[in-house]
Design an enzyme around this catalytic site. Sequence first.
Site, mmCIF file in Angstrom:
data_model
loop_
_atom_site.group_PDB
_atom_site.id
_atom_site.type_symbol
_atom_site.label_atom_id
_atom_site.label_comp_id
_atom_site.label_asym_id
_atom_site.label_seq_id
_atom_site.Cartn_x
_atom_site.Cartn_y
_atom_site.Cartn_z
ATOM 1 N N ALA A 1 0.672 -1.383 -0.104
ATOM 2 C CA ALA A 1 0.061 0.164 -0.090
ATOM 3 C C ALA A 1 0.815 1.204 0.094
ATOM 4 C CB ALA A 1 -0.737 0.064 1.364
ATOM 5 N N GLU B 1 3.515 2.131 -1.073
ATOM 6 C CA GLU B 1 4.841 2.364 -1.969
ATOM 7 C C GLU B 1 4.263 3.142 -3.192
ATOM 8 O OE1 GLU B 1 6.073 -1.595 -2.588
ATOM 9 O OE2 GLU B 1 6.744 -1.876 -0.715
ATOM 10 N N ARG C 1 2.957 -12.205 0.566
ATOM 11 C CA ARG C 1 2.987 -13.510 1.430
ATOM 12 C C ARG C 1 1.993 -14.327 1.095
ATOM 13 N NH1 ARG C 1 6.946 -10.687 1.110
ATOM 14 N NH2 ARG C 1 8.471 -10.180 2.745
ATOM 15 N N SER D 1 8.449 -0.229 -4.321
ATOM 16 C CA SER D 1 9.682 0.797 -3.799
ATOM 17 C C SER D 1 9.723 0.388 -2.300
ATOM 18 C CB SER D 1 9.276 2.077 -3.996
ATOM 19 O OG SER D 1 8.338 2.638 -2.804
ATOM 20 N N TYR E 1 15.940 -10.647 1.042
ATOM 21 C CA TYR E 1 15.627 -11.747 2.404
ATOM 22 C C TYR E 1 14.797 -12.509 1.978
ATOM 23 C CZ TYR E 1 12.888 -7.394 2.282
ATOM 24 O OH TYR E 1 12.142 -6.453 1.800
ATOM 25 N N GLU F 1 12.441 -2.783 -7.846
ATOM 26 C CA GLU F 1 12.505 -1.874 -6.523
ATOM 27 C C GLU F 1 12.865 -0.543 -7.098
ATOM 28 O OE1 GLU F 1 11.258 -2.334 -3.523
ATOM 29 O OE2 GLU F 1 11.248 -4.589 -3.306
#
Length: 420
Positions: A183, A185, A252, A305, A356, A379
């Site tokens: 949300a 970004e 996720r 981002s 990660y 990104e």
Amino acid sequence: MNMSWLISLLIYPLILITNTEKVSYKGYNMYVISTENEEQGRKLLAVQNQNLKIHFLKQAVNSKLQGLTSVVVSPQSNAAFNAFLRKNNYDFQIITKDFESLLKSEQPRSKRFAVSPNSINFEEYHRHAKINSYLRSLAETYPNITNLLSIGTTTEGRELLGLNISYNDKVKPMILIDAGIHAREWIAPALALYIIQQLVENSNNAKLIKNVDWIVIPLLNPDGYEYTHTTNRLWRKTRSRGKYCFGADPNRNFNFHWGERGSSDDECSDIYRGSKPFSEPEIKAFRDLILRYAANIKLSISLHSFGQLILHPWTYTTNLPANIKELNRLGIHVAETLKNATKANYGVGPVSQVLYYAAGSNIDWIMAVAGINLTYVIELPPQHDNTMQFILPSRFIKDLVSKSFEGIKTFHEYIENVYV
Ligand SMILES: [Zn+2]
């Protein structure tokens, strides 16, 4: 060191969500902290993992936990947090002592940019209703090359729209672009809108839609996005209702190694995986769209981002996908284009190694289940040596989206060369 005293002092406004009053970040300090060794990285990560009361904008990156971490700290907690950093010899910078004033820079400088529902500008960040009305008007104005896709409805009842941009009925290789799954970004949906505008309204780009079809979903998580406008600028998740907290991390929530490393079963966590795979209606809708077009889609790009990175699978393991050479070569090619256009150095690599673990993310599912072998995350870069991260002043939007479009053209060129 016992962190609990420190942790108890730190305020995490995101989980105090029972009211809808706008969260103010007045007097909050924003830190960018450099971790130079594993021990420092571990200590900072421990704060993040064990307690949600610290507001991390970005965690220390890479497997050795070196890199930059951004934290926003309330005025009440600031002295204790500052002391913790000094005691452990962190190199840090205070970006602002009033995070709220940074947020003001995102508002347009004047209202002179207000335009009709039929057009869009890149001087300001647009709300969900405006984005949808723009997509509708394009579909009406350009019926020969566009097709409005209503792909589903969000938890709060908002319509999820996308645009299929296709020159004629011939089946062609397709590029899928999504943005706004996270949300806060904001620059990601702005770039998706720019891509749509350039493909549909700029006749100089006719060659980009001649041999390749496009589907662009500019805002995948409008409930969360609207919440960042009305209530809490730093909200990341959806707005589904849990027992204790709202929202799941939609990135996720995909059913491939769902619930594994880099996701959380704590519904108050920013990386909460959801109650089950595809629990979020937005993600179910996105899944169904992808499966409908999977045979044609040759490349997918998810816009996020911030990071200045071009990332590819896997997110659940550090093992490499079978087509790693092609993924890497194309990623580097796009990074070179972006460097020429923006002067920014983009890193390229698998999410699990560069950033990660993030099991349950869209790119893993898109590759492994939908069978689309070229799948990337971009990104977008921060500005001003990291001081502007999610918070990118509106005066920078136009420059960043127009230059980033060059990278999208490089992706297109590859698909045209290989599949047409
Ligand atoms: Zn993101």
